[in-house]
Enzyme design. Sequence first.
Site, short mmCIF file in Angstrom:
data_model
loop_
_atom_site.label_atom_id
_atom_site.label_comp_id
_atom_site.label_asym_id
_atom_site.label_seq_id
_atom_site.Cartn_x
_atom_site.Cartn_y
_atom_site.Cartn_z
CB THR A 16 -0.95 0.00 1.20
OG1 THR A 16 -1.82 -1.14 1.11
CG2 THR A 16 -1.81 1.26 1.25
CG HIS A 60 -1.03 0.37 -4.29
ND1 HIS A 60 -0.86 0.15 -5.64
CD2 HIS A 60 -1.31 -0.84 -3.73
CE1 HIS A 60 -1.03 -1.15 -5.89
NE2 HIS A 60 -1.30 -1.76 -4.75
CG LEU A 82 -6.55 -10.26 2.21
CD1 LEU A 82 -7.40 -9.40 3.13
CD2 LEU A 82 -6.14 -11.54 2.95
N GLY A 83 -6.16 -8.91 -1.63
CA GLY A 83 -5.10 -8.08 -2.20
C GLY A 83 -5.64 -6.74 -2.67
#
Length: 347
Positions: free
Chosen positions: A39, A42, A260-261
């Site tokens: 994350t 991201h 979940l990813g």
Amino acid sequence: MKAVRLESVGNISVRNVGIPEPGPDDLLVKVEACGICGTDRHLLHGEFPSTPPVTLGHEFCGIVVEAGSAVRDIAPGARITGDPNISCGRCPQCQAGRVNLCRNLRAIGIHRDGGFAEYVLVPRKQAFEIPLTLDPVHGAFCEPLACCLHGVDLSGIKAGSTVAILGGGVIGLLTVQLARLAGATTVILSTRQATKRRLAEEVGATATVDPSAGDVVEAIAGPVGLVPGGVDVVIECAGVAETVKQSTRLAKAGGTVVILGVLPQGEKVEIEPFDILFRELRVLGSFINPFVHRRAADLVATGAIEIDRMISRRISLDEAPDVISNPAAAGEVKVLVIPSAERVAQQ
């Protein structure tokens, strides 16, 4: 103090900033370890919503050095793991007990300053005490484990279940362990990297599949596959379009798929609604960690989860921007930032 700051999308650096002052309900925590998460990458690329400028880092643990005036039950010197996700408690979702879907959700390390720093402020209600005897780097695994635990709870895995896990990163490897603890007797992990396939089998996978060697669906759910007809539960942990497309085809009729990813915001994946309808699949999203952080912390503290083999290397704050700015190295599972170190030798 030093802090790893996301100044704007695409712009990350180490800066000197002031040590934060705790409010009445806050804890000032000296960070011992903070994990780098997909994350974070991201966030850097603008693929996950955040509010820069902000100090990144949401997988952290540390020692309380100061408690706010209203805090009575945690004293300086305690070690805590922080649940970064702060719900408002007032909106309809919170009132319905769906705190992870809070309309006003704010996260430490995403919307407010996080753990890639020497110190972090943690609201008392987000802090969970863990033993001082625990290796501090283990505490940094509580947050990702909690996210996996929520996904496993949603999946309905029970004694005797067959499970396919797509993705061999830290989320997939933690999910392998939780699936076995939940009673699954068959746990198959799919990943291209041989080192991760070996590690998955060491921590509980009953079989692994290399997607670069052929059709994953045939290898797992085909007529002569590992589980002909498909598995009870598929958990997508890679956060890539290819594995999301595979997920529904791996589940048996009446099976469950849990996403979940984390895929980049805005990315689209083709699915076949008729297949979901005709085989009555349950396709679920699993978002963060509502009411499970304490359970995750206890699993880590008791040694029920293998942690040490998940740690690829330890780095300093100064090294963190370069690691976050680049894709994970081949075979890498979890990189930990140790703020107290000027430079930490790779392990």
